[in-house]
Write a protein that holds these residues in place. Structure first.
Motif, short mmCIF file in Angstrom:
data_model
loop_
_atom_site.label_atom_id
_atom_site.label_comp_id
_atom_site.label_asym_id
_atom_site.label_seq_id
_atom_site.Cartn_x
_atom_site.Cartn_y
_atom_site.Cartn_z
N ALA A 157 75.29 0.67 105.24
CA ALA A 157 74.86 0.89 106.63
C ALA A 157 75.89 -0.02 107.67
CB ALA A 157 73.32 0.00 106.35
N GLN A 158 76.47 -0.90 107.16
CA GLN A 158 77.87 -2.32 108.21
C GLN A 158 78.53 -1.26 108.20
OE1 GLN A 158 75.29 -4.21 109.88
NE2 GLN A 158 73.81 -3.88 108.95
N ALA A 159 78.73 -0.83 107.07
CA ALA A 159 80.36 -0.37 107.16
C ALA A 159 80.33 1.33 108.05
CB ALA A 159 81.08 -0.26 105.60
N LYS A 160 79.51 2.03 107.82
CA LYS A 160 78.93 3.10 108.07
C LYS A 160 78.24 3.40 108.97
CE LYS A 160 82.34 4.76 104.11
NZ LYS A 160 82.32 6.21 103.38
N ALA B 199 81.56 -0.76 113.15
CA ALA B 199 81.62 -1.38 111.92
C ALA B 199 81.19 -2.67 111.85
CB ALA B 199 82.30 -0.81 110.76
N ALA B 200 80.76 -3.32 111.22
CA ALA B 200 80.29 -4.98 111.41
C ALA B 200 80.61 -4.95 109.24
CB ALA B 200 79.46 -5.57 111.02
N LEU B 201 81.19 -4.47 108.66
CA LEU B 201 81.96 -4.89 107.49
C LEU B 201 83.22 -3.96 107.37
CD1 LEU B 201 79.22 -5.64 105.02
CD2 LEU B 201 80.80 -7.10 105.63
N ARG B 202 83.03 -3.82 106.68
CA ARG B 202 84.55 -2.88 105.36
C ARG B 202 84.79 -2.56 104.53
NH1 ARG B 202 90.59 -3.15 104.67
NH2 ARG B 202 90.49 -5.28 105.77
N GLU B 203 84.60 -1.37 103.80
CA GLU B 203 84.73 -1.41 102.37
C GLU B 203 86.35 -1.80 101.79
OE1 GLU B 203 82.03 1.34 100.39
OE2 GLU B 203 82.19 2.14 101.95
N ILE B 204 86.17 -2.87 100.80
CA ILE B 204 87.25 -2.47 100.56
C ILE B 204 87.25 -1.93 98.86
CG2 ILE B 204 89.56 -4.45 99.28
CD1 ILE B 204 88.69 -4.86 102.70
N GLY B 205 88.32 -0.93 98.83
CA GLY B 205 88.54 -0.48 97.84
C GLY B 205 86.80 -0.15 97.33
N LYS B 206 87.50 0.36 95.78
CA LYS B 206 86.22 0.99 95.07
C LYS B 206 85.76 0.70 94.09
CE LYS B 206 88.80 6.03 94.56
NZ LYS B 206 89.55 7.28 93.78
N PRO B 207 83.70 0.66 94.08
CA PRO B 207 83.33 -0.14 92.39
C PRO B 207 84.41 -1.04 91.46
CG PRO B 207 81.90 0.85 93.71
CD PRO B 207 84.14 1.73 94.36
N VAL B 208 84.39 -2.06 91.14
CA VAL B 208 85.35 -2.31 89.99
C VAL B 208 84.35 -2.55 88.70
CG1 VAL B 208 86.56 -4.14 89.36
CG2 VAL B 208 86.69 -3.19 91.46
N GLU C 191 84.86 -6.28 103.73
CA GLU C 191 85.13 -8.13 104.72
C GLU C 191 84.43 -7.61 105.74
OE1 GLU C 191 89.34 -8.57 104.86
OE2 GLU C 191 89.42 -7.31 106.27
N ARG C 192 84.54 -8.39 106.29
CA ARG C 192 83.58 -9.14 107.50
C ARG C 192 84.83 -8.39 108.80
NH1 ARG C 192 80.30 -9.34 111.34
NH2 ARG C 192 78.98 -10.58 112.06
N THR C 193 84.28 -8.20 109.48
CA THR C 193 84.53 -7.58 110.85
C THR C 193 84.20 -8.26 112.53
OG1 THR C 193 82.94 -6.09 112.58
CG2 THR C 193 85.42 -4.92 110.39
N GLU C 194 84.67 -8.60 113.04
CA GLU C 194 84.67 -9.27 114.37
C GLU C 194 82.84 -8.95 114.71
OE1 GLU C 194 87.53 -10.16 116.83
OE2 GLU C 194 88.94 -11.33 115.46
N ALA C 195 83.05 -7.23 114.75
CA ALA C 195 81.31 -6.52 115.27
C ALA C 195 80.30 -7.52 115.18
CB ALA C 195 81.44 -5.10 114.73
N PRO C 196 79.08 -7.53 116.07
CA PRO C 196 77.76 -8.00 115.45
C PRO C 196 77.15 -6.87 114.28
CG PRO C 196 77.41 -6.98 117.65
CD PRO C 196 79.18 -6.50 117.10
N LYS C 197 76.24 -7.76 113.82
CA LYS C 197 75.75 -6.66 112.47
C LYS C 197 74.79 -6.01 113.26
CE LYS C 197 72.07 -9.29 111.25
NZ LYS C 197 71.08 -10.14 111.28
N VAL C 198 74.52 -4.69 112.59
CA VAL C 198 74.39 -2.91 112.72
C VAL C 198 72.39 -3.46 112.50
CG1 VAL C 198 73.91 -0.85 112.14
CG2 VAL C 198 76.29 -2.33 112.51
N THR C 199 72.06 -2.66 113.37
CA THR C 199 70.41 -3.68 112.95
C THR C 199 69.94 -1.42 112.13
OG1 THR C 199 70.21 -4.26 115.07
CG2 THR C 199 68.50 -3.59 114.53
#
Length: 316
Positions: A259-262, A276-285, A307-315
């Protein structure tokens, strides 16, 4: 009674996922017996810092020993649901470089009968992560209706025999108070037909005990509050790593990150899609064959990293 040895799950993967900096500030939101915390400290330099959370008094004993010998380490006796407030009190809001969650119950809690988590050892009907707060399972189980018990077992245990199990609990309760976890496990097992149990590798009480534990501790609600608080505490480019042990947890984590990455298109026509307020890093481990051989409890673990970006949290 001696404590069982605790092996941290997905340790190497978690350290890699957090992309540690020697001078960074990190949070272990689930200290347990300190396996992840000690590994984190080993990779931090003199100016690095680690804050750990846990509401378990047994965990506090181990954490205070670590704090006494390492001034880079701070322990907070609290549920991670209060993460944002406690980090703010330390003056570290938006300054955390990495945040690790290892969800679920630690090995010693399962193995020590007195905590009341295990169906394999007779112990009190408790199941509280923090025995100084809330009500034990015995109190709730004594007053709950058939519908309430069945609903908890079905919702948090995804147990198809929830109605039968609830009826068996009420029948046993009407005769005498349920004495301990061993008796409860026997009641649950007796309510599930033999043909349903046939060929299953897990104990028939597994899902029901999971459901009761999640309910008594409001674990999913606490997780939601903690994930929301992660936005306040993480610095830009700060990493969030969450290790889950069952689908109810993992689905929540996955939905939160996605929800926050896309971000979805707002319902207002022509409104811009939020950044996007988050960026997904890799695949689930998941644990590899080597770790599974050394630690069978890793078999259901799955870790997601963002990973946190500089964008505000997505409502949402």
């Amino acid at each position: 009674m001696p404590q069982a040895e605790h092996q941290p799950v997905l340790l190497d993967a978690a350290l890699a996922g957090l992309a540690l900096r020697a001078d960074g500030v990190y949070v272990d939101a689930t200290f347990g017996r300190g396996g992840h915390s000690r590994a984190l400290l080993a990779q931090l330099g003199e100016s690095g810092r680690l804050i750990a959370f846990d509401q378990d008094p047994d965990a506090q004993v181990h954490a205070e020993r670590l704090a006494a010998i390492d001034e880079r380490f701070t322990f907070v006796r609290s549920s991670f649901a209060e993460l944002a407030e406690r980090i703010d009190a330390l003056g570290l809001t938006a300054r955390i470089d990495g945040l690790l969650f290892d969800l679920g119950v630690s090995s010693p809690q399962f193995d020590v009968a007195e905590r009341g988590f295990s169906f394999r050892h007779a112990g009190p009907l408790d199941m509280r992560m923090n025995p100084d707060a809330g009500e034990p399972l015995s109190v709730w189980l004594h007053r709950a209706s058939h519908g309430e018990i069945a609903s908890v077992i079905k919702r948090y245990g995804e147990e198809p025999m929830a109605g039968r199990i609830a009826a068996a609990i009420l029948e046993a309760r009407a005769q005498a108070p349920i004495a301990d976890t061993a008796q409860l496990a026997a009641i649950v097992a007796g309510a599930i037909p033999a043909k349903v149990q046939a060929g299953k590798r897990i104990h028939p009480a597994t899902r029901t005990f999971q459901a009761f534990r999640l309910h008594i501790n409001d674990e999913l609600g606490a997780l939601d509050r903690a994930l929301d608080g992660a936005f306040d505490v993480l610095a830009p480019r700060g990493r969030l790593a969450v290790i889950s042990f069952h689908s109810l947890e993992d689905r929540r984590v996955k939905r939160f990150i996605r929800a926050q990455a896309k971000p979805a298109q707002p319902p207002v026509p022509m409104a811009p899609v939020p950044a996007a307020a988050l960026r997904e890093i890799g695949k689930p481990v998941r644990a590899d064959a080597h770790e599974l051989t050394a630690n069978a409890r890793a078999r259901s673990a799955i870790m997601r990293v963002a990973e946190r970006t500089e964008a505000p949290k997505v409502t949402v």
